[in-house]
Structure formats: C-alpha cells, structure tokens
Design a protein around this motif. Structure first.
Motif, PDB file in Angstrom:
ATOM      1  N   SER A 173      39.776  57.139  69.742  1.00 46.58           N
ATOM      2  CA  SER A 173      39.559  57.120  71.187  1.00 46.58           C
ATOM      3  C   SER A 173      39.595  58.520  71.792  1.00 46.58           C
ATOM      4  O   SER A 173      38.811  58.839  72.701  1.00 46.58           O
ATOM      5  N   LEU A 174      40.475  59.397  71.311  1.00 48.39           N
ATOM      6  CA  LEU A 174      40.561  60.753  71.851  1.00 48.39           C
ATOM      7  C   LEU A 174      39.296  61.535  71.554  1.00 48.39           C
ATOM      8  O   LEU A 174      38.714  62.167  72.448  1.00 48.39           O
ATOM      9  N   MET A 175      38.846  61.489  70.292  1.00 47.11           N
ATOM     10  CA  MET A 175      37.634  62.210  69.927  1.00 47.11           C
ATOM     11  C   MET A 175      36.416  61.630  70.641  1.00 47.11           C
ATOM     12  O   MET A 175      35.495  62.361  71.028  1.00 47.11           O
ATOM     13  N   ALA A 176      36.405  60.295  70.820  1.00 46.81           N
ATOM     14  CA  ALA A 176      35.297  59.660  71.525  1.00 46.81           C
ATOM     15  C   ALA A 176      35.200  60.184  72.949  1.00 46.81           C
ATOM     16  O   ALA A 176      34.111  60.473  73.457  1.00 46.81           O
ATOM     17  N   ARG A 177      36.346  60.316  73.621  1.00 42.29           N
ATOM     18  CA  ARG A 177      36.334  60.847  74.988  1.00 42.29           C
ATOM     19  C   ARG A 177      35.840  62.289  75.017  1.00 42.29           C
ATOM     20  O   ARG A 177      35.100  62.689  75.926  1.00 42.29           O
ATOM     21  N   GLN A 178      36.232  63.066  74.022  1.00 45.54           N
ATOM     22  CA  GLN A 178      35.797  64.463  73.976  1.00 45.54           C
ATOM     23  C   GLN A 178      34.285  64.561  73.785  1.00 45.54           C
ATOM     24  O   GLN A 178      33.619  65.388  74.432  1.00 45.54           O
ATOM     25  N   VAL A 179      33.738  63.720  72.906  1.00 42.85           N
ATOM     26  CA  VAL A 179      32.292  63.720  72.702  1.00 42.85           C
ATOM     27  C   VAL A 179      31.585  63.249  73.961  1.00 42.85           C
ATOM     28  O   VAL A 179      30.553  63.808  74.365  1.00 42.85           O
ATOM     29  N   MET A 180      32.133  62.241  74.632  1.00 40.94           N
ATOM     30  CA  MET A 180      31.532  61.764  75.871  1.00 40.94           C
ATOM     31  C   MET A 180      31.546  62.850  76.938  1.00 40.94           C
ATOM     32  O   MET A 180      30.563  63.027  77.682  1.00 40.94           O
ATOM     33  N   GLY A 211      35.281  64.288  65.024  1.00 39.14           N
ATOM     34  CA  GLY A 211      34.769  64.688  66.324  1.00 39.14           C
ATOM     35  C   GLY A 211      34.022  66.011  66.273  1.00 39.14           C
ATOM     36  O   GLY A 211      32.995  66.188  66.941  1.00 39.14           O
ATOM     37  N   GLN A 212      34.538  66.943  65.472  1.00 39.69           N
ATOM     38  CA  GLN A 212      33.858  68.227  65.330  1.00 39.69           C
ATOM     39  C   GLN A 212      32.519  68.060  64.616  1.00 39.69           C
ATOM     40  O   GLN A 212      31.518  68.700  64.984  1.00 39.69           O
ATOM     41  N   GLN A 213      32.464  67.199  63.606  1.00 36.89           N
ATOM     42  CA  GLN A 213      31.199  66.956  62.917  1.00 36.89           C
ATOM     43  C   GLN A 213      30.166  66.350  63.871  1.00 36.89           C
ATOM     44  O   GLN A 213      28.982  66.704  63.827  1.00 36.89           O
ATOM     45  N   GLN A 214      30.608  65.451  64.754  1.00 35.73           N
ATOM     46  CA  GLN A 214      29.670  64.886  65.713  1.00 35.73           C
ATOM     47  C   GLN A 214      29.178  65.953  66.689  1.00 35.73           C
ATOM     48  O   GLN A 214      28.013  65.943  67.102  1.00 35.73           O
ATOM     49  N   ARG A 215      30.044  66.892  67.035  1.00 36.81           N
ATOM     50  CA  ARG A 215      29.603  67.986  67.906  1.00 36.81           C
ATOM     51  C   ARG A 215      28.560  68.865  67.211  1.00 36.81           C
ATOM     52  O   ARG A 215      27.634  69.367  67.857  1.00 36.81           O
ATOM     53  N   VAL A 216      28.700  69.044  65.901  1.00 35.72           N
ATOM     54  CA  VAL A 216      27.668  69.766  65.151  1.00 35.72           C
ATOM     55  C   VAL A 216      26.348  69.005  65.204  1.00 35.72           C
ATOM     56  O   VAL A 216      25.278  69.589  65.392  1.00 35.72           O
ATOM     57  N   ALA A 217      26.431  67.684  65.032  1.00 37.07           N
ATOM     58  CA  ALA A 217      25.217  66.861  65.104  1.00 37.07           C
ATOM     59  C   ALA A 217      24.562  66.976  66.486  1.00 37.07           C
ATOM     60  O   ALA A 217      23.332  66.996  66.603  1.00 37.07           O
ATOM     61  N   ILE A 218      25.380  67.057  67.529  1.00 31.69           N
ATOM     62  CA  ILE A 218      24.832  67.232  68.873  1.00 31.69           C
ATOM     63  C   ILE A 218      24.183  68.606  69.000  1.00 31.69           C
ATOM     64  O   ILE A 218      23.089  68.746  69.568  1.00 31.69           O
ATOM     65  N   ALA A 219      24.836  69.633  68.467  1.00 31.27           N
ATOM     66  CA  ALA A 219      24.257  70.980  68.499  1.00 31.27           C
ATOM     67  C   ALA A 219      22.929  71.013  67.763  1.00 31.27           C
ATOM     68  O   ALA A 219      21.968  71.664  68.210  1.00 31.27           O
ATOM     69  N   ARG A 220      22.845  70.318  66.638  1.00 26.57           N
ATOM     70  CA  ARG A 220      21.588  70.262  65.880  1.00 26.57           C
ATOM     71  C   ARG A 220      20.484  69.631  66.718  1.00 26.57           C
ATOM     72  O   ARG A 220      19.336  70.100  66.715  1.00 26.57           O
ATOM     73  N   LEU A 234      25.967  76.227  69.113  1.00 29.90           N
ATOM     74  CA  LEU A 234      27.332  76.162  68.597  1.00 29.90           C
ATOM     75  C   LEU A 234      28.338  76.597  69.666  1.00 29.90           C
ATOM     76  O   LEU A 234      29.424  76.015  69.783  1.00 29.90           O
ATOM     77  N   GLU A 235      27.967  77.579  70.456  1.00 30.43           N
ATOM     78  CA  GLU A 235      28.818  77.988  71.571  1.00 30.43           C
ATOM     79  C   GLU A 235      28.944  76.850  72.589  1.00 30.43           C
ATOM     80  O   GLU A 235      30.037  76.576  73.115  1.00 30.43           O
ATOM     81  N   GLN A 236      27.848  76.169  72.848  1.00 27.45           N
ATOM     82  CA  GLN A 236      27.842  75.093  73.836  1.00 27.45           C
ATOM     83  C   GLN A 236      28.771  73.954  73.437  1.00 27.45           C
ATOM     84  O   GLN A 236      29.405  73.336  74.297  1.00 27.45           O
ATOM     85  N   VAL A 237      28.866  73.664  72.136  1.00 25.72           N
ATOM     86  CA  VAL A 237      29.720  72.560  71.682  1.00 25.72           C
ATOM     87  C   VAL A 237      31.100  73.047  71.240  1.00 25.72           C
ATOM     88  O   VAL A 237      31.891  72.279  70.706  1.00 25.72           O
ATOM     89  N   GLY A 238      31.391  74.339  71.465  1.00 21.57           N
ATOM     90  CA  GLY A 238      32.724  74.859  71.199  1.00 21.57           C
ATOM     91  C   GLY A 238      33.041  75.125  69.750  1.00 21.57           C
ATOM     92  O   GLY A 238      34.221  75.133  69.358  1.00 21.57           O
TER      93      GLY A 238
END
Length: 240
Positions: free
Chosen positions: A174-181, A145-154, A126-130
């Motif tokens: 597009s903004l959230m996509a860039r952040q996830v990328m 975008g935050q939900q996708q970051r949780v999925a990445i943390a999982r 969770l720290e790694q994905v902010g």
C-alpha cells in the motif's frame, strides 16, 4: 484527443462468441487522468489493449488525435503507437541483466533516436522519478516500487501523448502503491494524459474522472462537479 464510437470486440472460438465490449463509447480530452474499474472479465483490459492498438476491434470507430485507427495497416499502427502511447504494466518488464539506464535506452534505440538525445531523455526521466543516482543499478537491487518507477521512466522517455497503465500498483504494497500514484499524479499535472486500469478503489477515487466497465459497457462517474453522474453507454444520464 481519443474517441471511441460504438466499439465492439467479439472473441470467436469454434463453438462460442464472447462479446468483450458492446457499443463502447468514450471521449478522452488532452490532460485528463482517468481511472478505469470494473469486475474481472468486464472488458476493461480489452478496452485498454484496443486504446493502445495492441489488438484490433470488431466494429465501431476509434479516432486518436483525429486519425481513424481502423484504416491503418500494421506498419502505420506501430508507428502511431510508438509516437503517441507509453505503456505501464503490472509486471515491470525490466531486463534483469541491464542496468536502469540501459533498460530505458532499449526502446529508444529501436526508435532510432541518436545517442546524445537518448542520454538527455534518460537522465531527465530518471531525475523525474527520483532515481538519477541509481542509473547503474540492476533491477534486482531495487524495491518493487522503485522498479515500477523505472518502468514509468521508460514509458516517459518516448515522450508519449498518452500513458496507458494496466494495474500499475498491482504488485506493490500500500505504501509503494501510494508513492507510484503520487508520481502518476505529478506526471499528469505536467501535461500527460493518463488512463489507468485499477482494482484499488482508494487509488481510483484519487483520479479526477472514474469510469467503470460492466459487461463490456461503460458507466462514467464524472467527478468534476460534485455528485457523480452515472452515464450509460448510450450517453443517457440515469442517476446522480
């Protein structure tokens, strides 16, 4: 690290055979970040499912860290998948009634990881994905975008060698996509090997290596040395 040799995949119905992959050859080295593109129905999701051992292939050989995947039974496949591979999907697949901490904890419980180790991994990811400050929030309290970051943390909490991402920005603006990328790029710099299917050409160009799947075969656009090469499924360079 990952090697596919002459992989084929045929879907059989009563009247029709559909060849999703034909003589598909690919080698992926540890630490690579590969973007996979191609038109709808080209076979790219089939390739990703086979790479993740979510479905069998019809012919050829698939080696993962030297293990011949085709020789494994269902239990051995599940064990190898759990040890080596993390998945990120277009749909976040979060459980709505569980908070972020609990969503990440569920697969770790299934793997039999002890409580103290689960806690350490979840907090670290969770720290790694902010999102460390939002561990007790429910998914619906977050942006897409935050939900996708949780999925990445999982996915990261399982400490996979591979991250397989199927349209991870498909439901994002597009903004959230860039952040996830940007997050995926950082995870790759930290050592993870990532294979990402995407329809977004701008995101694909950010990956150091691009491959395109067309009619179940591979065109490999290697961007390491300037002008891209187009490599056929047989390995022959046909253009630059």
């Amino acid at each position: 690290m990952l090697e596919m040799n002459n992989i084929s995949k045929v879907y059989q119905s009563d009247m029709v055979q559909t060849h999703a992959l034909r003589e598909f050859n690919l080698s992926v080295n540890e630490g690579e970040f590969i973007a996979v593109t191609g038109p709808s129905g080209s076979g790219k999701t089939t390739f990703l499912n086979i790479a993740g051992m979510l479905e069998p292939y019809t012919g050829g050989q698939y080696l993962l860290d030297g293990t011949d995947v085709g020789k494994l039974n269902d239990n051995a496949l599940a064990e190898l998948r759990n040890q080596k591979i993390g998945f990120i999907f277009q749909g976040f697949n979060l459980i709505p009634d569980l908070n972020l901490y609990e969503n990440i904890e569920v697969p770790l419980r299934y793997r039999g990881i002890k409580s103290n180790e689960r806690k350490r991994r979840i907090e670290e990811c969770l720290e790694q994905v902010g999102l460390a400050a939002r561990a007790k929030h429910l998914p619906q309290q977050l942006s897409g975008g935050q939900q996708q970051r949780v999925a990445i943390a999982r996915a990261l909490a399982g400490k996979p060698r591979f991250l397989l991402a199927d349209e991870p920005t498909g439901n994002l603006d597009s903004l959230m996509a860039r952040q996830v990328m940007e997050l995926l790029e950082q995870i790759n710099r930290d050592g993870a090997t990532i294979i990402m299917v995407t329809h977004d050409p701008d995101l694909a160009r950010r990956a150091p290596r691009n491959i395109q799947v067309v009619d179940g075969q591979l065109a490999d656009f290697s961007l390491y040395q300037g002008a891209p090469e187009i490599i056929t499924h047989s390995g022959q360079v046909v253009g630059a």
